[in-house]
Design a protein around this motif. Structure first.
Motif, mmCIF file in Angstrom:
data_model
loop_
_atom_site.group_PDB
_atom_site.id
_atom_site.type_symbol
_atom_site.label_atom_id
_atom_site.label_comp_id
_atom_site.label_asym_id
_atom_site.label_seq_id
_atom_site.Cartn_x
_atom_site.Cartn_y
_atom_site.Cartn_z
ATOM 1 N N LEU A 1 0.833 -1.198 0.000
ATOM 2 C CA LEU A 1 0.000 0.000 0.000
ATOM 3 C C LEU A 1 0.867 1.247 0.000
ATOM 4 C CD1 LEU A 1 -0.843 -1.939 2.729
ATOM 5 C CD2 LEU A 1 -3.010 -0.804 2.299
ATOM 6 N N THR A 2 0.290 2.340 -0.451
ATOM 7 C CA THR A 2 0.920 3.645 -0.327
ATOM 8 C C THR A 2 -0.182 4.671 -0.173
ATOM 9 O OG1 THR A 2 2.659 5.083 -1.229
ATOM 10 C CG2 THR A 2 0.996 4.285 -2.774
ATOM 11 N N VAL A 3 0.185 5.892 0.232
ATOM 12 C CA VAL A 3 -0.819 6.928 0.483
ATOM 13 C C VAL A 3 -0.475 8.176 -0.306
ATOM 14 C CG1 VAL A 3 0.403 7.764 2.540
ATOM 15 C CG2 VAL A 3 -2.045 8.229 2.282
ATOM 16 N N PHE A 4 -1.492 8.864 -0.833
ATOM 17 C CA PHE A 4 -1.319 10.127 -1.539
ATOM 18 C C PHE A 4 -1.169 11.219 -0.490
ATOM 19 C CE2 PHE A 4 -1.877 12.127 -5.728
ATOM 20 C CZ PHE A 4 -1.895 13.460 -5.355
ATOM 21 N N SER A 5 -0.015 11.883 -0.477
ATOM 22 C CA SER A 5 0.314 12.780 0.634
ATOM 23 C C SER A 5 0.376 14.255 0.258
ATOM 24 C CB SER A 5 1.668 12.372 1.239
ATOM 25 O OG SER A 5 2.682 12.396 0.251
ATOM 26 N N LEU A 6 0.062 14.620 -0.988
ATOM 27 C CA LEU A 6 0.129 16.032 -1.368
ATOM 28 C C LEU A 6 -1.113 16.767 -0.866
ATOM 29 C CD1 LEU A 6 1.502 15.861 -5.046
ATOM 30 C CD2 LEU A 6 2.738 16.396 -2.942
ATOM 31 N N ALA A 7 -0.902 17.680 0.073
ATOM 32 C CA ALA A 7 -2.036 18.356 0.716
ATOM 33 C C ALA A 7 -2.817 19.233 -0.253
ATOM 34 C CB ALA A 7 -1.527 19.190 1.894
ATOM 35 N N SER A 8 -2.209 19.674 -1.343
ATOM 36 C CA SER A 8 -2.868 20.578 -2.280
ATOM 37 C C SER A 8 -3.824 19.860 -3.223
ATOM 38 C CB SER A 8 -1.812 21.319 -3.113
ATOM 39 O OG SER A 8 -1.003 20.396 -3.829
ATOM 40 N N SER A 9 -3.824 18.535 -3.206
ATOM 41 C CA SER A 9 -4.641 17.756 -4.138
ATOM 42 C C SER A 9 -5.906 17.248 -3.461
ATOM 43 C CB SER A 9 -3.835 16.571 -4.679
ATOM 44 O OG SER A 9 -4.675 15.669 -5.387
ATOM 45 N N PRO A 10 -7.010 17.134 -4.198
ATOM 46 C CA PRO A 10 -8.228 16.532 -3.631
ATOM 47 C C PRO A 10 -8.055 15.047 -3.332
ATOM 48 C CG PRO A 10 -8.508 16.955 -5.977
ATOM 49 C CD PRO A 10 -7.237 17.634 -5.571
ATOM 50 N N ASN A 11 -6.984 14.440 -3.836
ATOM 51 C CA ASN A 11 -6.716 13.030 -3.572
ATOM 52 C C ASN A 11 -5.981 12.802 -2.264
ATOM 53 O OD1 ASN A 11 -7.865 12.160 -5.996
ATOM 54 N ND2 ASN A 11 -5.962 12.412 -7.123
ATOM 55 N N VAL A 12 -5.640 13.851 -1.540
ATOM 56 C CA VAL A 12 -4.861 13.688 -0.323
ATOM 57 C C VAL A 12 -5.580 12.755 0.642
ATOM 58 C CG1 VAL A 12 -5.863 15.738 0.804
ATOM 59 C CG2 VAL A 12 -3.622 14.888 1.518
ATOM 60 N N GLY A 13 -4.835 11.819 1.222
ATOM 61 C CA GLY A 13 -5.398 10.864 2.168
ATOM 62 C C GLY A 13 -5.903 9.587 1.534
ATOM 63 N N ARG A 14 -5.968 9.536 0.208
ATOM 64 C CA ARG A 14 -6.379 8.292 -0.435
ATOM 65 C C ARG A 14 -5.262 7.250 -0.346
ATOM 66 N NH1 ARG A 14 -9.691 9.850 -6.033
ATOM 67 N NH2 ARG A 14 -11.448 10.886 -4.988
ATOM 68 N N VAL A 15 -5.665 6.002 -0.171
ATOM 69 C CA VAL A 15 -4.720 4.896 -0.068
ATOM 70 C C VAL A 15 -4.847 4.025 -1.304
ATOM 71 C CG1 VAL A 15 -4.161 2.790 1.220
ATOM 72 C CG2 VAL A 15 -4.647 4.922 2.443
ATOM 73 N N TYR A 16 -3.682 3.624 -1.838
ATOM 74 C CA TYR A 16 -3.624 2.832 -3.067
ATOM 75 C C TYR A 16 -3.043 1.461 -2.738
ATOM 76 C CZ TYR A 16 -4.583 7.319 -5.221
ATOM 77 O OH TYR A 16 -5.173 8.513 -5.565
ATOM 78 N N VAL A 17 -3.808 0.421 -3.072
ATOM 79 C CA VAL A 17 -3.448 -0.956 -2.748
ATOM 80 C C VAL A 17 -3.090 -1.689 -4.030
ATOM 81 C CG1 VAL A 17 -4.205 -3.101 -1.669
ATOM 82 C CG2 VAL A 17 -5.122 -0.899 -0.859
ATOM 83 N N VAL A 18 -1.910 -2.317 -4.066
ATOM 84 C CA VAL A 18 -1.530 -3.081 -5.244
ATOM 85 C C VAL A 18 -1.936 -4.538 -5.032
ATOM 86 C CG1 VAL A 18 0.848 -3.558 -4.468
ATOM 87 C CG2 VAL A 18 0.316 -3.538 -6.903
ATOM 88 N N ASN A 19 -2.641 -5.082 -6.032
ATOM 89 C CA ASN A 19 -3.153 -6.449 -5.998
ATOM 90 C C ASN A 19 -2.323 -7.322 -6.931
ATOM 91 O OD1 ASN A 19 -5.512 -5.619 -4.380
ATOM 92 N ND2 ASN A 19 -6.146 -4.589 -6.261
ATOM 93 N N SER A 20 -1.554 -8.244 -6.355
ATOM 94 C CA SER A 20 -0.561 -8.980 -7.125
ATOM 95 C C SER A 20 -1.178 -9.930 -8.147
ATOM 96 C CB SER A 20 0.351 -9.767 -6.185
ATOM 97 O OG SER A 20 1.350 -10.433 -6.906
ATOM 98 N N ILE A 21 -2.191 -10.691 -7.759
ATOM 99 C CA ILE A 21 -2.773 -11.651 -8.703
ATOM 100 C C ILE A 21 -3.748 -10.970 -9.657
ATOM 101 C CG2 ILE A 21 -4.240 -13.709 -8.865
ATOM 102 C CD1 ILE A 21 -2.987 -14.752 -6.365
ATOM 103 N N TRP A 22 -4.409 -9.925 -9.193
ATOM 104 C CA TRP A 22 -5.395 -9.216 -10.017
ATOM 105 C C TRP A 22 -4.743 -8.209 -10.963
ATOM 106 C CZ3 TRP A 22 -9.856 -5.694 -7.904
ATOM 107 C CH2 TRP A 22 -10.899 -5.641 -8.834
#
Length: 408
Positions: free
Chosen positions: A49-70
């Protein structure tokens, strides 16, 4: 695992159950999010997982999960809901957010590529061939350079923020499995699982320094900028080697199971490490300063006096600087036969009218002896100051000696 600075929550990828567990700031499970892999008979297999950390973006705080088999990224918004799925390369095993250009990078171990994703548009914008079996990557937060570890080549591919390969670091060592960057010293640290070492690289010149011996089968590595310390998890030892900025192992701690997952909460200085076999995580902290309780330095003579002339406790006051209560309090006593007895201590608490501090007045220790064979074991909240006021009485043996008393 990751800690999201937006809400202070911890997100844990559960590969075999195809879920994401979320802990609140009190480390309580508040939600388990299933990842449903449409068209995949083996599930999604979320692994990083990783998190979007740029405070200036509306995406701030979103978490991105990488799915290995999918072969995809699942997007979790700040309401803790999955809102998007983004296709990437073949068998992605790690994901990294680049704060310089705002892009996501996945390492695709089966097709030897890096996928670059624009989270603003949720689209794959580039696929870059790298070395053989890329497994982990890290980003230099100052330059935007991405460092990709190729496990079967034992090499590191460097990609700039524009998606161009600028260099490949080779002959770093054998069995390379992980890496991290310390921006404060402009250094790269690479984990050699085969040699049980950490390999420092000075990024200004890409020169390799002497390897740092650690424990058996190291894998997770994380840097704490608050303490300027590196934590390296040794899976066969269930220990963490702690490395300072002089590349010296200053301590080794064993505070729970160690596997591949590790995360840091910068606000609390807490490290989370995974225990897949137990289906749990361990929560650890560390400080270079000793937490031993000693009589004040100005009373060296009194400390020595206790050894030869034990004292009997009347009662004890514990004064803490914060509002957190004691979590554990025990008295450890050693008998004359060498047996150790541990007794839980009950206490009453009240606010002091003099300093409005957090005071616990303990009477359960009445009659206990300070003689160099007792230890007080307790746990308090981090970054607190504790003052211990001990009320005791001591037999004045000199009085009997001066009077010439004899015992028959």
């Amino acid at each position: 695992m990751i800690v999201n600075p937006y809400n202070g929550f911890t997100y844990i990828a559960n590969q075999l159950s195809n879920t994401i567990t979320i802990l609140n700031q009190n480390n309580q499970v508040i939600k388990i999010i299933p990842i449903v892999a449409d068209g995949s008979p083996f599930g999604a297999a979320p692994v990083d997982l990783t998190v979007f950390s740029l405070a200036s973006s509306p995406n701030v705080g979103r978490v991105y999960v990488v799915n290995s088999i999918w072969d995809s990224i699942s997007v979790i918004d700040t309401n803790l809901e999955i809102i998007q799925t983004i296709p990437v390369g073949l068998r992605p095993v790690s994901i990294t957010f680049n704060p310089v250009n705002g892009y996501l990078y996945t390492t695709n171990i089966a097709d030897n590529t890096i996928s670059i994703v624009d989270p603003e548009t949720a689209t794959l914008i580039d696929t870059i061939p790298v070395g053989n079996a890329p497994k982990n990557s890290t980003v230099h937060a100052d330059t935007g350079d991405v460092y990709v570890l190729n496990t079967k080549d034992d090499s590191v591919t460097i990609i700039d923020q524009n998606g161009q390969i600028t260099n490949t670091l080779q002959n770093l060592g054998a069995g390379l499995v992980n890496l991290t960057i310390v921006e404060a010293t402009n250094s790269l640290y690479v984990v050699s699982e085969t040699n049980n070492t950490i390999i420092p690289v000075a990024l200004e010149t890409n020169t390799v320094a002497n390897a740092i011996p650690v424990g058996n089968r190291p894998y997770p590595i994380i840097y704490n900028p608050n303490s300027a310390l590196l934590y390296v998890g040794n899976r066969d030892d269930d220990t963490f080697s702690i490395i300072d900025q002089s590349n010296t192992v200053i301590d080794t701690i064993a505070l729970g199971a160690v596997n591949t997952g590790v995360a840091l909460n910068l606000q609390t200085d807490v490290i989370y490490t995974s225990d897949p076999l137990g289906g749990a995580i361990s929560i650890i902290t560390y400080s270079e300063e000793s937490s031993a309780v000693l009589v004040n330095e100005g009373y060296a003579a009194k400390r020595e006096d206790f050894i030869y002339r034990p004292v009997e406790i009347g009662h004890v006051k514990f004064v803490l600087s914060g509002e957190e209560r004691f979590k554990v309090l025990q008295l450890q006593e050693q008998t004359i036969t060498g047996k150790t007895i541990k007794k839980p201590i009950s206490f009453s608490a009240h606010q002091s009218p003099q300093n409005f501090g957090n005071v616990s007045e303990i009477f359960g220790m009445h009659g206990m002896v300070i003689d160099g064979k007792n230890e007080w074991l307790f746990q308090i909240a981090g970054k607190q100051t504790i003052t211990i006021l001990t009320y005791y009485k001591q037999l004045e043996t000199e009085r009997f000696i001066d009077q010439g008393l004899t015992v028959s």
